[in-house]
Design a protein around this motif. Structure first.
Motif, PDB file in Angstrom:
ATOM      1  N   SER A   1       0.858  -1.178  -0.076  1.00  0.00           N
ATOM      2  CA  SER A   1       0.186  -0.226   0.091  1.00  0.00           C
ATOM      3  C   SER A   1       0.805   1.167   0.132  1.00  0.00           C
ATOM      4  CB  SER A   1      -0.885   0.079   1.203  1.00  0.00           C
ATOM      5  OG  SER A   1      -0.154   0.125   2.480  1.00  0.00           O
ATOM      6  N   SER A   2       2.243   1.057   0.102  1.00  0.00           N
ATOM      7  CA  SER A   2       3.024   2.299   0.051  1.00  0.00           C
ATOM      8  C   SER A   2       4.267   2.064  -0.833  1.00  0.00           C
ATOM      9  CB  SER A   2       3.509   2.709   1.394  1.00  0.00           C
ATOM     10  OG  SER A   2       4.199   3.832   1.451  1.00  0.00           O
TER      11      SER A   2
ATOM     12  N   ALA B   1       8.713  -1.069  -1.099  1.00  0.00           N
ATOM     13  CA  ALA B   1       7.229  -1.204  -0.891  1.00  0.00           C
ATOM     14  C   ALA B   1       6.955  -1.616   0.443  1.00  0.00           C
ATOM     15  CB  ALA B   1       6.769  -2.300  -1.951  1.00  0.00           C
ATOM     16  N   GLU B   2       6.188  -1.027   0.788  1.00  0.00           N
ATOM     17  CA  GLU B   2       5.585  -1.417   2.404  1.00  0.00           C
ATOM     18  C   GLU B   2       4.065  -2.235   2.430  1.00  0.00           C
ATOM     19  OE1 GLU B   2       5.227   0.686   6.899  1.00  0.00           O
ATOM     20  OE2 GLU B   2       5.877   1.763   5.023  1.00  0.00           O
ATOM     21  N   VAL B   3       3.898  -2.919   3.296  1.00  0.00           N
ATOM     22  CA  VAL B   3       2.730  -3.518   3.690  1.00  0.00           C
ATOM     23  C   VAL B   3       2.716  -3.640   5.137  1.00  0.00           C
ATOM     24  CG1 VAL B   3       3.395  -6.177   3.367  1.00  0.00           C
ATOM     25  CG2 VAL B   3       1.051  -5.398   3.518  1.00  0.00           C
ATOM     26  N   SER B   4       1.711  -3.185   5.793  1.00  0.00           N
ATOM     27  CA  SER B   4       1.493  -3.124   7.274  1.00  0.00           C
ATOM     28  C   SER B   4       0.304  -4.021   7.788  1.00  0.00           C
ATOM     29  CB  SER B   4       1.017  -1.575   7.678  1.00  0.00           C
ATOM     30  OG  SER B   4      -0.009  -0.959   6.995  1.00  0.00           O
ATOM     31  N   ASP B   5       0.487  -4.359   9.009  1.00  0.00           N
ATOM     32  CA  ASP B   5      -0.180  -5.087   9.523  1.00  0.00           C
ATOM     33  C   ASP B   5      -0.643  -6.590   8.952  1.00  0.00           C
ATOM     34  OD1 ASP B   5      -2.514  -5.754  11.522  1.00  0.00           O
ATOM     35  OD2 ASP B   5      -3.920  -4.644  10.703  1.00  0.00           O
ATOM     36  N   ILE B   6       0.431  -7.197   8.753  1.00  0.00           N
ATOM     37  CA  ILE B   6       0.434  -8.501   8.465  1.00  0.00           C
ATOM     38  C   ILE B   6       0.878  -9.499   9.526  1.00  0.00           C
ATOM     39  CG2 ILE B   6       0.967  -7.873   5.830  1.00  0.00           C
ATOM     40  CD1 ILE B   6       3.943  -8.859   6.474  1.00  0.00           C
ATOM     41  N   THR B   7       0.634 -10.951   9.363  1.00  0.00           N
ATOM     42  CA  THR B   7       0.662 -11.755  10.495  1.00  0.00           C
ATOM     43  C   THR B   7       2.242 -12.446   9.975  1.00  0.00           C
ATOM     44  OG1 THR B   7      -0.256 -13.863   9.496  1.00  0.00           O
ATOM     45  CG2 THR B   7      -1.568 -12.419  10.662  1.00  0.00           C
ATOM     46  N   ASP B   8       2.624 -13.102  11.140  1.00  0.00           N
ATOM     47  CA  ASP B   8       3.923 -13.808  11.084  1.00  0.00           C
ATOM     48  C   ASP B   8       3.880 -14.840   9.779  1.00  0.00           C
ATOM     49  OD1 ASP B   8       6.580 -14.622  12.027  1.00  0.00           O
ATOM     50  OD2 ASP B   8       5.545 -16.529  12.433  1.00  0.00           O
ATOM     51  N   LYS B   9       2.751 -15.541   9.641  1.00  0.00           N
ATOM     52  CA  LYS B   9       2.608 -16.497   8.800  1.00  0.00           C
ATOM     53  C   LYS B   9       2.499 -15.920   7.535  1.00  0.00           C
ATOM     54  CE  LYS B   9      -0.589 -20.149   7.160  1.00  0.00           C
ATOM     55  NZ  LYS B   9      -0.296 -19.624   5.692  1.00  0.00           N
ATOM     56  N   GLU B  10       1.995 -14.787   7.449  1.00  0.00           N
ATOM     57  CA  GLU B  10       1.960 -13.995   5.900  1.00  0.00           C
ATOM     58  C   GLU B  10       3.096 -13.511   5.480  1.00  0.00           C
ATOM     59  OE1 GLU B  10      -2.422 -11.684   5.629  1.00  0.00           O
ATOM     60  OE2 GLU B  10      -0.867 -10.840   7.078  1.00  0.00           O
ATOM     61  N   ALA B  11       4.172 -13.195   6.450  1.00  0.00           N
ATOM     62  CA  ALA B  11       5.498 -12.939   5.954  1.00  0.00           C
ATOM     63  C   ALA B  11       6.234 -14.032   5.743  1.00  0.00           C
ATOM     64  CB  ALA B  11       6.102 -12.118   7.388  1.00  0.00           C
TER      65      ALA B  11
ATOM     66  N   PHE C   1      11.839  -4.597  -1.415  1.00  0.00           N
ATOM     67  CA  PHE C   1      12.861  -3.711  -2.200  1.00  0.00           C
ATOM     68  C   PHE C   1      13.344  -4.443  -3.488  1.00  0.00           C
ATOM     69  CE2 PHE C   1      13.469  -2.724   2.264  1.00  0.00           C
ATOM     70  CZ  PHE C   1      13.125  -1.475   2.292  1.00  0.00           C
ATOM     71  N   VAL C   2      13.283  -3.658  -4.591  1.00  0.00           N
ATOM     72  CA  VAL C   2      13.608  -4.257  -5.791  1.00  0.00           C
ATOM     73  C   VAL C   2      14.793  -3.236  -5.948  1.00  0.00           C
ATOM     74  CG1 VAL C   2      13.069  -4.666  -8.223  1.00  0.00           C
ATOM     75  CG2 VAL C   2      11.423  -4.626  -6.547  1.00  0.00           C
ATOM     76  N   ILE C   3      16.011  -3.774  -6.290  1.00  0.00           N
ATOM     77  CA  ILE C   3      17.234  -2.971  -6.249  1.00  0.00           C
ATOM     78  C   ILE C   3      18.155  -3.194  -7.651  1.00  0.00           C
ATOM     79  CG2 ILE C   3      19.432  -2.447  -5.536  1.00  0.00           C
ATOM     80  CD1 ILE C   3      18.249  -4.083  -2.913  1.00  0.00           C
ATOM     81  N   ASN C   4      18.168  -1.856  -8.415  1.00  0.00           N
ATOM     82  CA  ASN C   4      18.913  -2.208  -9.619  1.00  0.00           C
ATOM     83  C   ASN C   4      20.339  -2.479  -9.450  1.00  0.00           C
ATOM     84  OD1 ASN C   4      20.241  -1.550 -12.079  1.00  0.00           O
ATOM     85  ND2 ASN C   4      18.780  -0.039 -12.623  1.00  0.00           N
ATOM     86  N   LYS C   5      20.879  -3.756  -9.868  1.00  0.00           N
ATOM     87  CA  LYS C   5      22.248  -4.092  -9.643  1.00  0.00           C
ATOM     88  C   LYS C   5      23.215  -2.974 -10.087  1.00  0.00           C
ATOM     89  CE  LYS C   5      22.030  -9.092  -9.736  1.00  0.00           C
ATOM     90  NZ  LYS C   5      22.588 -10.272 -10.389  1.00  0.00           N
ATOM     91  N   ALA C   6      22.834  -2.112 -11.105  1.00  0.00           N
ATOM     92  CA  ALA C   6      23.977  -1.264 -11.474  1.00  0.00           C
ATOM     93  C   ALA C   6      24.147  -0.082 -10.469  1.00  0.00           C
ATOM     94  CB  ALA C   6      23.414  -0.396 -12.685  1.00  0.00           C
TER      95      ALA C   6
ATOM     96  N   VAL D   1      11.412   4.157   4.181  1.00  0.00           N
ATOM     97  CA  VAL D   1      11.510   2.480   4.190  1.00  0.00           C
ATOM     98  C   VAL D   1      12.784   2.156   3.824  1.00  0.00           C
ATOM     99  CG1 VAL D   1       9.048   2.455   3.615  1.00  0.00           C
ATOM    100  CG2 VAL D   1      10.900   2.665   1.520  1.00  0.00           C
ATOM    101  N   PHE D   2      13.708   3.059   3.056  1.00  0.00           N
ATOM    102  CA  PHE D   2      15.061   2.755   3.065  1.00  0.00           C
ATOM    103  C   PHE D   2      15.993   2.293   3.905  1.00  0.00           C
ATOM    104  CE2 PHE D   2      13.746   4.752  -1.103  1.00  0.00           C
ATOM    105  CZ  PHE D   2      13.759   3.346  -2.063  1.00  0.00           C
ATOM    106  N   VAL D   3      15.533   2.783   5.433  1.00  0.00           N
ATOM    107  CA  VAL D   3      16.502   2.438   6.526  1.00  0.00           C
ATOM    108  C   VAL D   3      16.338   0.893   6.682  1.00  0.00           C
ATOM    109  CG1 VAL D   3      15.954   4.549   7.702  1.00  0.00           C
ATOM    110  CG2 VAL D   3      14.391   2.672   7.927  1.00  0.00           C
ATOM    111  N   TYR D   4      15.270   0.200   5.972  1.00  0.00           N
ATOM    112  CA  TYR D   4      15.209  -1.364   6.181  1.00  0.00           C
ATOM    113  C   TYR D   4      15.736  -2.053   4.982  1.00  0.00           C
ATOM    114  CZ  TYR D   4      12.070   0.067   9.807  1.00  0.00           C
ATOM    115  OH  TYR D   4      11.436   0.630  10.778  1.00  0.00           O
ATOM    116  N   VAL D   5      16.492  -1.409   4.150  1.00  0.00           N
ATOM    117  CA  VAL D   5      17.081  -2.100   2.984  1.00  0.00           C
ATOM    118  C   VAL D   5      18.674  -2.746   3.072  1.00  0.00           C
ATOM    119  CG1 VAL D   5      18.188  -0.219   1.606  1.00  0.00           C
ATOM    120  CG2 VAL D   5      17.242  -2.017   0.404  1.00  0.00           C
ATOM    121  N   LYS D   6      19.204  -2.260   4.029  1.00  0.00           N
ATOM    122  CA  LYS D   6      20.684  -2.455   4.375  1.00  0.00           C
ATOM    123  C   LYS D   6      21.013  -2.796   5.851  1.00  0.00           C
ATOM    124  CE  LYS D   6      22.079   2.163   4.138  1.00  0.00           C
ATOM    125  NZ  LYS D   6      20.577   2.952   4.390  1.00  0.00           N
TER     126      LYS D   6
END
Length: 237
Positions: free
Chosen positions: A113-114, A130-140, A215-220, A232-237
């Motif tokens: 949704s974001s 991309a972020e999705v909130s309010d998911i369960t441990d099983k969904e993850a 995250f979808v990261i361009n290898k270049a 959200v990019f604080v969670y990419v690395k």
């Protein structure tokens, strides 16, 4: 039987609406981005056209999504930002709010949704978050399993923002996928239920849950990840 038919029909409509496979991408909000197969060879202005620039706030975009509008901040990314050696190295488009009712992107049947996007100064895509909130441990876990089934066993990296967390990484041709989940106890969250028909706003109970960051990261541009420190990019690395 009726519920099953509705679900299948909705999935069919969503599948034909998804954009960003090998064709031309549409602006954010017009159709969900296909984050798995999206062609990264396009300019970021395809997602955030000039016509959506805010008339009231500088560096903001007002993006129409359904019957509402979401705000997106366009900000410059620097290295050595607070020194004489300051150098601009890119731009970031950060979504400032989201609704769980929105589907701005899809990956392995998971809706997001974001969206936030990092690009080079000349508009090339560095990474999409991309972020999705309010998911369960099983969904993850199901999402990780789906990516593993498609792209093989992931590497496990250790992220660190506020607390340590695990990042799962897969490689596919010219891109890298990363996914992490963060437990949210909602201590600092205000949840409201808005009823437009009755004209009421009510507070809702807090529900501890997981938030997912894909995250979808361009290898270049993988080495540029170290310059991304916002949203959200604080969670990419």
């Amino acid at each position: 039987m009726i519920k099953y038919f509705k679900h299948r029909f909705y999935a069919f409509l969503l599948s034909i609406a998804i954009t960003g496979c090998m064709g031309k991408v549409k602006p954010i909000g017009q159709a969900p981005l296909n984050l798995i197969d999206i062609n990264l060879d396009f300019k970021v202005t395809s997602l955030y056209p000039e016509k959506y620039k805010s008339e009231k706030l500088e560096n903001y975009f007002d993006i129409p999504v359904g019957e509402k509008t979401i705000m997106v901040l366009r900000d410059t990314t620097f290295i050595n930002e607070f020194s004489q050696e300051q150098k601009a190295v890119g731009v970031e488009y950060s979504q400032m709010s989201s609704s769980s009712d929105d589907t701005l992107a899809i990956a392995c049947k998971q809706a997001f949704s974001s969206l936030s996007v990092a690009a080079s100064l000349d508009g090339k895509i560095k990474a999409i978050g991309a972020e999705v909130s309010d998911i369960t441990d099983k969904e993850a876990k199901d999402f990780i399993a789906a990516l593993t089934n498609k792209h093989g066993k992931p590497k496990k990296l250790e992220g660190d923002f506020m607390s340590k967390f695990t990042i799962y990484e897969w490689e596919a041709q010219n891109r890298i996928f990363r996914y992490s989940t963060i437990f949210n106890d909602e201590k600092n969250t205000i949840k409201l239920k808005v009823d437009k028909e009755e004209g009421t706003i009510k507070s809702m109970d807090r529900t501890p849950h997981h938030d997912g960051y894909f995250f979808v990261i361009n290898k270049a541009f993988v080495n540029d990840l170290k310059t991304l420190n916002n949203g959200v990019f604080v969670y990419v690395k």
